[in-house]
Design a protein around this motif. Structure first.
Motif, PDB file in Angstrom:
ATOM      1  N   UNK A   3       2.296   1.913  -3.382  1.00 16.59           N
ATOM      2  CA  UNK A   3       1.371   2.595  -4.300  1.00 16.59           C
ATOM      3  C   UNK A   3       1.288   4.079  -3.945  1.00 16.59           C
ATOM      4  N   UNK A   4       1.177   4.369  -2.656  1.00 13.70           N
ATOM      5  CA  UNK A   4       1.062   5.766  -2.244  1.00 13.70           C
ATOM      6  C   UNK A   4       2.296   6.571  -2.634  1.00 13.70           C
TER       7      UNK A   4
ATOM      8  N   UNK B 165       2.199   7.459  -6.191  1.00  9.84           N
ATOM      9  CA  UNK B 165       1.306   8.589  -6.418  1.00  9.84           C
ATOM     10  C   UNK B 165       1.983   9.901  -6.054  1.00  9.84           C
TER      11      UNK B 165
ATOM     12  N   UNK C 221       0.840  -1.194   0.000  1.00 10.48           N
ATOM     13  CA  UNK C 221       0.000   0.000   0.000  1.00 10.48           C
ATOM     14  C   UNK C 221       0.876   1.244   0.000  1.00 10.48           C
TER      15      UNK C 221
ATOM     16  N   UNK D 225       4.286  11.139  -8.620  1.00  6.99           N
ATOM     17  CA  UNK D 225       3.684  11.305  -9.945  1.00  6.99           C
ATOM     18  C   UNK D 225       4.080  10.197 -10.921  1.00  6.99           C
TER      19      UNK D 225
ATOM     20  N   UNK E  20       0.700   4.463 -12.530  1.00  7.82           N
ATOM     21  CA  UNK E  20       0.565   3.009 -12.625  1.00  7.82           C
ATOM     22  C   UNK E  20      -0.920   2.700 -12.791  1.00  7.82           C
TER      23      UNK E  20
END
Lengths: 87, 394
Positions: free
Chosen positions: B27-28, B31, B24, B34, B37
């Motif tokens: 993924x953060x 983000x 998790x 930038x 995915x």
């Protein structure tokens, strides 16, 4: 008068969307197939049956996938059973 | 969506599997930095699979270090990866594109000229006319100006009425229509004689222009002048005219046939004996007894060459000899029957020598009887129009 109160009044007077006010997420769901959440902050838990998002939102379902993820929004697809808000 | 997929495919993307405790967070972090995915799938606990652009690959390595997770590449998709994969075969692709280019360049030219149509002009003459107009094999299609070619050929050739051009791929079809010039009598108005083209006796002669040279009842031969174009008198100079006349001759055609009274007629009894042989090069293997019991027979030998797949000849031959028995019967016909048959056959022979436009007046038979045969001569008497114009040279 507090700062937030004034901002709320201005936004209300201008008929602006509410999510701009307090950065709360906006969710759009298409049946039980997908949910699109804007204004999310981060993913807290990612599992097949549950996806927890930082604004205290949990999405329960089966075979949940993150089909798209950008800084603006997250699209969750799968068989969605429940959307829960924790406060 | 379609546009994004196309863009991703052309730029290339990678399917990545990430294994770790803090997916998790992974993924953060993507983000936050930038990194785009998509298509994130949860495989098992702590394993996710997602797609990422080529250019972002080195960025996620740092994230993997931070989150203490392992990255493995599952699949590489897109044009840059295809190019990398087929780099070794670039000669093949170069040759392939050269071949396509070559075919395209060749298809811009004409490689076959077909001349069609109902005409009596020699085809080579038409071909030469086209070559004179630079319309030949190998000419570029865009340089062809059909109107100009047509115009120039019409000017040069009087006997071509119309030309049509059609291009089908690299084949040009030229359609030609001939101008049928009216069949003018060359000797019309030119001083000429009329000569006979047959032997015979003059039956009727009608002179419109000219000097009559023969009378009714005269015997004429081929080449004799029937009507002369020279008119002469004692006190005037010779003058020349174009003769015009109708002449009818009596002509005869004959045919001769001899028919014997006795005749052998061969009838087959229908009994057949087949003998087989195999020929291997020069060696002959008899498969059956070669002698036959028949007294009179026809021998028919049939050689069959054995072939492989119907194409390649083998040096093995199967020889079939069949003997067919026949009987000879002597039949006798009467004198009357023989004469009738001979007359019929002689008439047919005589008619076959006749000219088509002759009218039959009479048919006469002469018979010679000998001890064994009858000989018949048929004479057909005809009336026919004759006369060929012949130019007078003076």
């Amino acid at each position: 008068m507090e700062k937030g109160e004034l901002k709320g009044k201005i936004l209300k007077a201008l008929e602006m969307p509410a999510e701009l006010l307090n950065n709360c997420p906006r969710m759009t769901s298409v049946g039980n197939e997908s949910v699109f959440i804007e204004n999310y902050k981060a993913i807290i838990e990612y599992d097949k049956n549950v996806i927890r998002i930082s604004n205290n939102i949990s999405i329960f379902g089966e075979n949940l996938n993150v089909a798209e993820i950008t800084t603006d929004g997250i699209l969750i697809s799968g068989k969605i059973k429940a959307i829960e808000f924790e406060s | 969506m379609f546009l994004r997929n196309t863009y991703n495919y052309t730029m290339g993307y990678v399917e990545v599997q990430v294994e770790g405790y803090f997916v998790e967070r992974f993924i953060n972090l993507c983000m936050n930095r930038n990194i785009e995915i998509w298509d994130i799938k949860r495989k098992h606990d702590g394993i996710i699979e997602f797609k990422i652009r080529n250019c972002d690959m080195n960025k996620i390595n740092k994230i993997a270090e931070v989150t203490r997770s392992n990255i493995s590449i599952v699949n590489e998709v897109g044009i840059p990866h295809l190019a990398k994969k087929y780099k070794k075969r670039r000669i093949f692709f170069i040759v392939f594109f050269c071949a396509i280019l070559g075919i395209y360049l060749l298809s811009l030219r004409i490689w076959k000229i077909e001349i069609v149509g109902d005409f009596s002009i020699p085809i080579n003459e038409i071909r030469e006319e086209l070559i004179q107009e630079d319309f030949k094999i190998g000419v570029a299609k865009k340089n062809l100006d059909f109107d100009k070619i047509k115009r120039n050929i019409y000017i040069r050739r009087n006997d071509i009425l119309w030309m049509g051009f059609e291009i089908k791929g690299t084949k040009a079809i030229v359609e030609v229509t001939e101008r049928k010039l009216p069949n003018v009598d060359e000797l019309d108005g030119v001083p000429c004689n009329i000569v006979s083209d047959k032997d015979g006796v003059v039956e009727k002669i009608l002179v419109r222009v000219g000097n009559k040279m023969v009378e009714k009842g005269d015997v004429v031969f081929k080449g004799d002048i029937l009507v002369s174009g020279v008119i002469s008198g004692e006190k005037i100079d010779d003058s020349y005219v174009s003769s015009d006349a109708e002449i009818w001759l009596k002509t005869w055609y004959t045919g001769k046939v001899s028919i014997p009274y006795e005749k052998d007629i061969i009838t087959k009894t229908g009994k057949i004996e087949n003998k087989y042989k195999i020929k291997l090069g020069n060696y002959i293997i008899n498969l059956s007894n070669n002698d036959t019991n028949f007294e009179k027979y026809d021998k028919i030998t049939n050689i069959k060459k054995l072939t492989l797949f119907g194409k390649y000849e083998l040096p093995i031959e199967l020889v079939t000899t069949s003997y067919e028995e026949y009987n000879i019967e002597e039949i006798k016909i009467t004198k009357e029957q023989a004469i009738a048959k001979a007359k019929e056959e002689a008439t047919v022979i005589a008619k076959s020598t006749m000219t088509a436009n002759a009218d039959i007046i009479d048919c006469d038979y002469k018979m010679f009887l000998t001890e064994t045969t009858v000989i018949v001569r048929a004479t057909i008497e005809c009336l026919e129009a004759v006369g060929v114009k012949e130019r007078i040279v003076y």
